[in-house]
Design a protein around this motif. Sequence first.
Motif, mmCIF file in Angstrom:
data_model
loop_
_atom_site.group_PDB
_atom_site.id
_atom_site.type_symbol
_atom_site.label_atom_id
_atom_site.label_comp_id
_atom_site.label_asym_id
_atom_site.label_seq_id
_atom_site.Cartn_x
_atom_site.Cartn_y
_atom_site.Cartn_z
ATOM 1 N N LYS A 177 16.391 -12.425 42.148
ATOM 2 C CA LYS A 177 17.867 -11.455 42.534
ATOM 3 C C LYS A 177 17.843 -11.467 44.135
ATOM 4 N N THR A 178 16.495 -11.271 44.693
ATOM 5 C CA THR A 178 16.422 -11.045 46.235
ATOM 6 C C THR A 178 15.629 -12.072 46.804
ATOM 7 N N THR A 179 15.801 -12.341 47.957
ATOM 8 C CA THR A 179 15.342 -13.506 48.682
ATOM 9 C C THR A 179 14.200 -12.548 49.758
ATOM 10 N N LYS A 201 26.213 -5.397 42.532
ATOM 11 C CA LYS A 201 27.347 -5.032 43.407
ATOM 12 C C LYS A 201 27.321 -5.925 44.811
ATOM 13 N N TYR A 202 26.056 -6.672 44.897
ATOM 14 C CA TYR A 202 25.976 -7.455 46.054
ATOM 15 C C TYR A 202 25.739 -8.954 45.840
ATOM 16 N N ASP A 203 26.475 -9.672 46.812
ATOM 17 C CA ASP A 203 26.254 -11.155 46.817
ATOM 18 C C ASP A 203 24.851 -11.585 47.171
ATOM 19 N N GLU A 204 24.199 -11.160 48.247
ATOM 20 C CA GLU A 204 23.051 -11.933 48.607
ATOM 21 C C GLU A 204 22.342 -10.564 49.042
ATOM 22 N N ILE A 205 20.940 -10.784 48.778
ATOM 23 C CA ILE A 205 20.104 -9.743 49.250
ATOM 24 C C ILE A 205 18.919 -10.382 49.774
ATOM 25 N N TYR A 206 18.341 -10.043 51.272
ATOM 26 C CA TYR A 206 17.238 -10.488 51.592
ATOM 27 C C TYR A 206 16.379 -9.555 52.255
ATOM 28 N N VAL A 207 15.139 -9.695 51.820
ATOM 29 C CA VAL A 207 13.983 -8.730 52.365
ATOM 30 C C VAL A 207 12.998 -9.474 53.002
ATOM 31 N N PHE A 208 12.709 -9.022 54.403
ATOM 32 C CA PHE A 208 11.775 -10.024 54.991
ATOM 33 C C PHE A 208 10.388 -9.166 55.483
ATOM 34 N N ILE A 209 9.506 -9.917 55.560
ATOM 35 C CA ILE A 209 8.153 -9.462 56.240
ATOM 36 C C ILE A 209 8.181 -9.684 57.521
ATOM 37 N N GLN A 225 15.735 -7.583 66.286
ATOM 38 C CA GLN A 225 16.367 -7.242 64.903
ATOM 39 C C GLN A 225 17.776 -7.499 64.952
ATOM 40 N N ALA A 226 18.587 -7.629 65.740
ATOM 41 C CA ALA A 226 19.993 -8.180 65.800
ATOM 42 C C ALA A 226 20.165 -9.515 65.004
ATOM 43 N N ALA A 227 19.172 -10.536 65.764
ATOM 44 C CA ALA A 227 19.154 -11.685 65.451
ATOM 45 C C ALA A 227 18.592 -11.857 63.768
ATOM 46 N N ASP A 228 17.800 -11.140 63.280
ATOM 47 C CA ASP A 228 17.473 -11.050 61.960
ATOM 48 C C ASP A 228 18.617 -10.459 61.159
ATOM 49 N N ILE A 229 19.580 -9.664 61.512
ATOM 50 C CA ILE A 229 20.419 -9.369 60.868
ATOM 51 C C ILE A 229 21.561 -10.121 60.646
ATOM 52 N N THR A 230 21.945 -10.641 61.910
ATOM 53 C CA THR A 230 23.269 -11.828 62.027
ATOM 54 C C THR A 230 22.916 -12.715 61.513
ATOM 55 N N ALA A 231 21.681 -13.521 61.463
ATOM 56 C CA ALA A 231 21.517 -14.744 61.076
ATOM 57 C C ALA A 231 21.792 -14.793 59.577
ATOM 58 N N PHE A 232 21.798 -13.952 58.839
ATOM 59 C CA PHE A 232 22.066 -13.642 57.495
ATOM 60 C C PHE A 232 23.511 -13.077 57.288
ATOM 61 N N LYS A 233 24.129 -12.854 58.336
ATOM 62 C CA LYS A 233 25.589 -12.263 58.121
ATOM 63 C C LYS A 233 25.459 -11.029 57.324
ATOM 64 N N ALA A 234 24.477 -10.334 57.458
ATOM 65 C CA ALA A 234 24.306 -9.026 56.522
ATOM 66 C C ALA A 234 25.162 -7.962 57.032
ATOM 67 N N ASN A 235 26.055 -7.446 56.320
ATOM 68 C CA ASN A 235 26.887 -6.161 56.790
ATOM 69 C C ASN A 235 26.399 -4.847 56.161
ATOM 70 N N ILE A 236 25.330 -4.875 55.444
ATOM 71 C CA ILE A 236 24.678 -3.829 55.086
ATOM 72 C C ILE A 236 23.034 -3.781 55.309
ATOM 73 N N MET A 278 34.908 -11.585 52.702
ATOM 74 C CA MET A 278 33.603 -11.740 52.868
ATOM 75 C C MET A 278 32.645 -10.876 51.715
ATOM 76 N N GLY A 279 31.613 -11.521 51.562
ATOM 77 C CA GLY A 279 30.753 -10.844 50.410
ATOM 78 C C GLY A 279 29.821 -9.948 50.979
ATOM 79 N N LYS A 280 29.199 -9.056 50.104
ATOM 80 C CA LYS A 280 28.264 -8.109 50.475
ATOM 81 C C LYS A 280 26.903 -8.516 50.620
ATOM 82 N N VAL A 281 26.286 -8.466 51.557
ATOM 83 C CA VAL A 281 24.953 -9.124 51.864
ATOM 84 C C VAL A 281 24.232 -7.914 52.660
ATOM 85 N N ILE A 282 23.144 -7.754 52.186
ATOM 86 C CA ILE A 282 22.101 -6.694 52.341
ATOM 87 C C ILE A 282 20.871 -7.393 53.170
#
Length: 387
Positions: free
Chosen positions: A79-81, A35-43, A154-165, A1-5
């Motif tokens: 680098k960041t979505t 060091k991270y495979d995917e980074i998501y930052v949302f408004i 917030q849990a939906a926001d996090i888990t939808a992208f399988k963020a582990n960080i 599993m990759g590192k997803v923020i």
Amino acid sequence: MGKVILTGDRPTGRLHIGHYVGSLRRRVELQNSGKYDEIYVFIADAQALTDNIDNPEKVRQNVIEVALDYLSVGLDPAKTTIFIQSQIPELTELSFYFMDLVTVARLQRNPTVKQEMALRGFNDNIDGDGKASAEKADNKKGTPVGFFTYPISQAADITAFKANIVPVGEDQEPMIEQAREIVRKFNSVYGDVLVEPEILLPENSACLRLPGTDGKAKMSKSLGNCIYLSDSAEDVWEKVRGMFTDPGHLQVSDPGKVEGNTVFTYLDAFCRPEHFEKFKDAFVGKKSSFEFHSLDEVKAQYRAGGLGDMMLKKFLYEVLEDTLAPIRERRAKYEQDIPGVYKMLEEGCRKARAKASQTLDEVRKAMKINYFDDKELIEQQALSFRK
């Protein structure tokens, strides 16, 4: 599993330096670390509407303000979505399913929710008959269900992208813990589909929650005690000059307190070793001059007496401007291409929705509500009814 923020902000106003030291600065460092495979930052506009439903224009106008702040601090769309929450409908559907995994009592125990409800003057004390007190109902407004269920959203926001960080401030720890509970409950019922997130707190303790310029515990737009990332140099100086220090430090010769002194809290968050040589002139005055090489030396002198508040504030102003001036300059460039910023957001939403849609497909399959995709189910039921 990759590192997803994954992390984000509510667009209820421009972002301030509390946001910067609490999360934005760290996001840029993480983004550039490789060091991270995917980074998501949302408004988080949908979440912002839960307590601004009667003022959608406020949220609408501040989406671009937050996007400009993101870009100006160094978040890179390559680098960041970067995306807008409301444009990902999969998040709403996932929130709806999660609501069945959480009790009202559990939401009521969430200290972050309770604190935010109190801050906004919401009141939902219920008497034995299930009715709110008439007197209290007149004086305060009830909590919107959408606001109350923020931990689920917030849990939906996090888990939808399988963020582990999830890099956030310490006030969000109860929210992340509730997200973990939801993941564990879902996986125990439906199988291992969702990823359990971990919180990533600021490394500098002074950055956990920067106080307002008035010394109050929270820097808040509504309290008017913020220094914004987009403030002019003149505005920054005016706000620093009026900052809360030690009320007992009446004369320069008086010993001063460092603990609880807002100026020193800000210096703990922003000051770097090179600043003492770069801005040494701030400590040169008509009546006294000092040569410092570290913040510990400054604190020791202030405690002993002889170091005036204005000299200290001049140094803090220079330190802050060393960070804010480049941010301000980058923001000015992005402000000249607002259509380009919206194009960036649109592309970010497209990428984010593709990821969220993939997760939702897995969730539907696990919950056995993927009716039209389940060919085996259709065939089995077709055979059973032919008999």
